[in-house]
Motif scaffolding. Structure first.
Motif, PDB file in Angstrom:
ATOM      1  N   ARG A   1      13.026   1.250   1.154  1.00  0.00           N
ATOM      2  CA  ARG A   1      12.124   2.304   0.701  1.00  0.00           C
ATOM      3  C   ARG A   1      12.484   3.593   1.425  1.00  0.00           C
ATOM      4  O   ARG A   1      13.005   3.557   2.530  1.00  0.00           O
ATOM      5  CB  ARG A   1      10.679   1.941   1.000  1.00  0.00           C
ATOM      6  CG  ARG A   1      10.161   0.859   0.098  1.00  0.00           C
ATOM      7  CD  ARG A   1       8.664   0.745   0.309  1.00  0.00           C
ATOM      8  NE  ARG A   1       8.162  -0.355  -0.479  1.00  0.00           N
ATOM      9  CZ  ARG A   1       7.492  -0.198  -1.600  1.00  0.00           C
ATOM     10  NH1 ARG A   1       7.221   0.987  -2.055  1.00  0.00           N
ATOM     11  NH2 ARG A   1       7.054  -1.233  -2.269  1.00  0.00           N
TER      12      ARG A   1
ATOM     13  N   TRP B   1       8.115   7.131   3.236  1.00  0.00           N
ATOM     14  CA  TRP B   1       7.057   6.180   2.911  1.00  0.00           C
ATOM     15  C   TRP B   1       6.522   5.521   4.180  1.00  0.00           C
ATOM     16  O   TRP B   1       5.323   5.370   4.357  1.00  0.00           O
ATOM     17  CB  TRP B   1       7.563   5.138   1.933  1.00  0.00           C
ATOM     18  CG  TRP B   1       6.601   4.009   1.750  1.00  0.00           C
ATOM     19  CD1 TRP B   1       6.780   2.718   2.106  1.00  0.00           C
ATOM     20  CD2 TRP B   1       5.283   4.084   1.209  1.00  0.00           C
ATOM     21  NE1 TRP B   1       5.673   1.981   1.814  1.00  0.00           N
ATOM     22  CE2 TRP B   1       4.731   2.798   1.263  1.00  0.00           C
ATOM     23  CE3 TRP B   1       4.513   5.109   0.697  1.00  0.00           C
ATOM     24  CZ2 TRP B   1       3.459   2.507   0.814  1.00  0.00           C
ATOM     25  CZ3 TRP B   1       3.239   4.818   0.249  1.00  0.00           C
ATOM     26  CH2 TRP B   1       2.727   3.541   0.302  1.00  0.00           C
ATOM     27  N   ALA B   2       7.409   5.138   5.091  1.00  0.00           N
ATOM     28  CA  ALA B   2       6.966   4.521   6.343  1.00  0.00           C
ATOM     29  C   ALA B   2       6.160   5.523   7.163  1.00  0.00           C
ATOM     30  O   ALA B   2       5.128   5.179   7.743  1.00  0.00           O
ATOM     31  CB  ALA B   2       8.163   4.021   7.132  1.00  0.00           C
TER      32      ALA B   2
ATOM     33  N   ARG C   1       2.736   5.915   5.486  1.00  0.00           N
ATOM     34  CA  ARG C   1       1.884   4.751   5.684  1.00  0.00           C
ATOM     35  C   ARG C   1       1.266   4.766   7.070  1.00  0.00           C
ATOM     36  O   ARG C   1       0.083   4.534   7.239  1.00  0.00           O
ATOM     37  CB  ARG C   1       2.701   3.479   5.486  1.00  0.00           C
ATOM     38  CG  ARG C   1       1.877   2.220   5.636  1.00  0.00           C
ATOM     39  CD  ARG C   1       2.725   0.999   5.606  1.00  0.00           C
ATOM     40  NE  ARG C   1       3.471   0.939   6.848  1.00  0.00           N
ATOM     41  CZ  ARG C   1       4.500   0.156   7.063  1.00  0.00           C
ATOM     42  NH1 ARG C   1       4.944  -0.619   6.114  1.00  0.00           N
ATOM     43  NH2 ARG C   1       5.123   0.139   8.211  1.00  0.00           N
TER      44      ARG C   1
ATOM     45  N   ARG D   1      -3.038  -1.217   7.717  1.00  0.00           N
ATOM     46  CA  ARG D   1      -1.962  -0.362   7.205  1.00  0.00           C
ATOM     47  C   ARG D   1      -0.831  -0.201   8.213  1.00  0.00           C
ATOM     48  O   ARG D   1       0.290   0.077   7.833  1.00  0.00           O
ATOM     49  CB  ARG D   1      -2.492   1.024   6.854  1.00  0.00           C
ATOM     50  CG  ARG D   1      -3.216   1.053   5.552  1.00  0.00           C
ATOM     51  CD  ARG D   1      -3.807   2.430   5.331  1.00  0.00           C
ATOM     52  NE  ARG D   1      -4.469   2.478   4.075  1.00  0.00           N
ATOM     53  CZ  ARG D   1      -3.907   2.915   2.956  1.00  0.00           C
ATOM     54  NH1 ARG D   1      -2.685   3.365   2.964  1.00  0.00           N
ATOM     55  NH2 ARG D   1      -4.574   2.905   1.842  1.00  0.00           N
TER      56      ARG D   1
ATOM     57  N   ARG E   1       1.097  -3.883   7.885  1.00  0.00           N
ATOM     58  CA  ARG E   1       1.590  -4.378   6.594  1.00  0.00           C
ATOM     59  C   ARG E   1       1.645  -3.216   5.614  1.00  0.00           C
ATOM     60  O   ARG E   1       1.086  -2.157   5.859  1.00  0.00           O
ATOM     61  CB  ARG E   1       0.709  -5.493   6.053  1.00  0.00           C
ATOM     62  CG  ARG E   1      -0.684  -5.036   5.706  1.00  0.00           C
ATOM     63  CD  ARG E   1      -1.453  -6.100   4.943  1.00  0.00           C
ATOM     64  NE  ARG E   1      -2.787  -5.672   4.655  1.00  0.00           N
ATOM     65  CZ  ARG E   1      -3.140  -4.842   3.668  1.00  0.00           C
ATOM     66  NH1 ARG E   1      -2.231  -4.351   2.865  1.00  0.00           N
ATOM     67  NH2 ARG E   1      -4.389  -4.505   3.467  1.00  0.00           N
ATOM     68  N   ASN E   2       2.291  -3.458   4.492  1.00  0.00           N
ATOM     69  CA  ASN E   2       2.364  -2.424   3.463  1.00  0.00           C
ATOM     70  C   ASN E   2       1.019  -2.301   2.751  1.00  0.00           C
ATOM     71  O   ASN E   2       0.446  -3.309   2.333  1.00  0.00           O
ATOM     72  CB  ASN E   2       3.448  -2.751   2.441  1.00  0.00           C
ATOM     73  CG  ASN E   2       4.826  -2.534   3.000  1.00  0.00           C
ATOM     74  OD1 ASN E   2       5.037  -1.709   3.874  1.00  0.00           O
ATOM     75  ND2 ASN E   2       5.783  -3.293   2.499  1.00  0.00           N
TER      76      ASN E   2
ATOM     77  N   SER F   1      -1.651  -1.463  -0.271  1.00  0.00           N
ATOM     78  CA  SER F   1      -1.614  -1.724  -1.705  1.00  0.00           C
ATOM     79  C   SER F   1      -2.669  -0.870  -2.379  1.00  0.00           C
ATOM     80  O   SER F   1      -3.416  -0.145  -1.736  1.00  0.00           O
ATOM     81  CB  SER F   1      -1.876  -3.206  -1.972  1.00  0.00           C
ATOM     82  OG  SER F   1      -3.195  -3.520  -1.583  1.00  0.00           O
TER      83      SER F   1
ATOM     84  N   LEU G   1       2.011   6.016  -2.888  1.00  0.00           N
ATOM     85  CA  LEU G   1       2.458   4.654  -3.171  1.00  0.00           C
ATOM     86  C   LEU G   1       3.128   4.592  -4.536  1.00  0.00           C
ATOM     87  O   LEU G   1       4.179   3.979  -4.696  1.00  0.00           O
ATOM     88  CB  LEU G   1       1.275   3.687  -3.115  1.00  0.00           C
ATOM     89  CG  LEU G   1       1.569   2.229  -3.456  1.00  0.00           C
ATOM     90  CD1 LEU G   1       2.542   1.626  -2.447  1.00  0.00           C
ATOM     91  CD2 LEU G   1       0.278   1.436  -3.492  1.00  0.00           C
TER      92      LEU G   1
END
Length: 154
Positions: A22, A26-27, A30, A80, A83-84, A86, A140
């Motif tokens: 990814r 994004w990381a 998050r 968060r 883990r990713n 959702s 996301l």
């Protein structure tokens, strides 16, 4: 083929089944949203003392409401970070924010004499949670689209 400094075998070229990672943003996003949720969760715990609510039944109801929502938001922020996220976690944050927006009117602590600044704090915090959930859901979605495009190219 062996490496000159050791007897370890080194393959030539990348393996054929690599899926692209990814995007790095994004990381970062998050984790940023996770830390913001942790901060908002802590804020909801300490509003009673920071804003010096009066000792009335309405202010106690307001703070109990803030503690309940604060637990949900804090745990969501912790999740968060490990883990990713959702769409479900974004939905939970949005629902928590929506509840904070309407709670002063539903529970009945809208006037300053009853609960101090609890109504203003809850409406502002609820609005911030809704905006944060919308941002996270939007990011996301963008990340998933970029990931799908990169996967197709590989």
């Amino acid at each position: 083929m062996t490496s000159p400094s050791s007897s370890v075998s080194v393959g030539v070229g990348p393996p054929r089944s690599i899926t692209p990672p990814r995007p790095l943003w994004w990381a970062d996003q998050r984790q940023a949203v996770g830390y913001l949720l942790l901060g908002i969760g802590v804020w909801l715990f300490v509003t009673l003392w920071v804003l010096d609510y009066p000792q009335t039944p309405q202010s106690q109801d307001a703070h109990l409401n803030e503690i309940m929502v604060g637990i949900v938001v804090f745990l969501n922020g912790m999740a968060r970070l490990v883990r990713n996220p959702s769409r479900v976690s974004d939905g939970v944050v949005a629902l928590a924010g929506a509840w904070l927006l309407v709670a002063p009117f539903v529970v009945g602590y809208t006037t300053n004499a009853e609960a101090g600044d609890a109504a203003v704090a809850d409406v502002a915090t609820g609005g911030a949670l809704i905006l944060l959930a919308l941002y996270s859901a939007f990011a996301l979605r963008i990340s998933q689209r970029l990931f799908q495009r990169q996967s197709r190219r590989a």
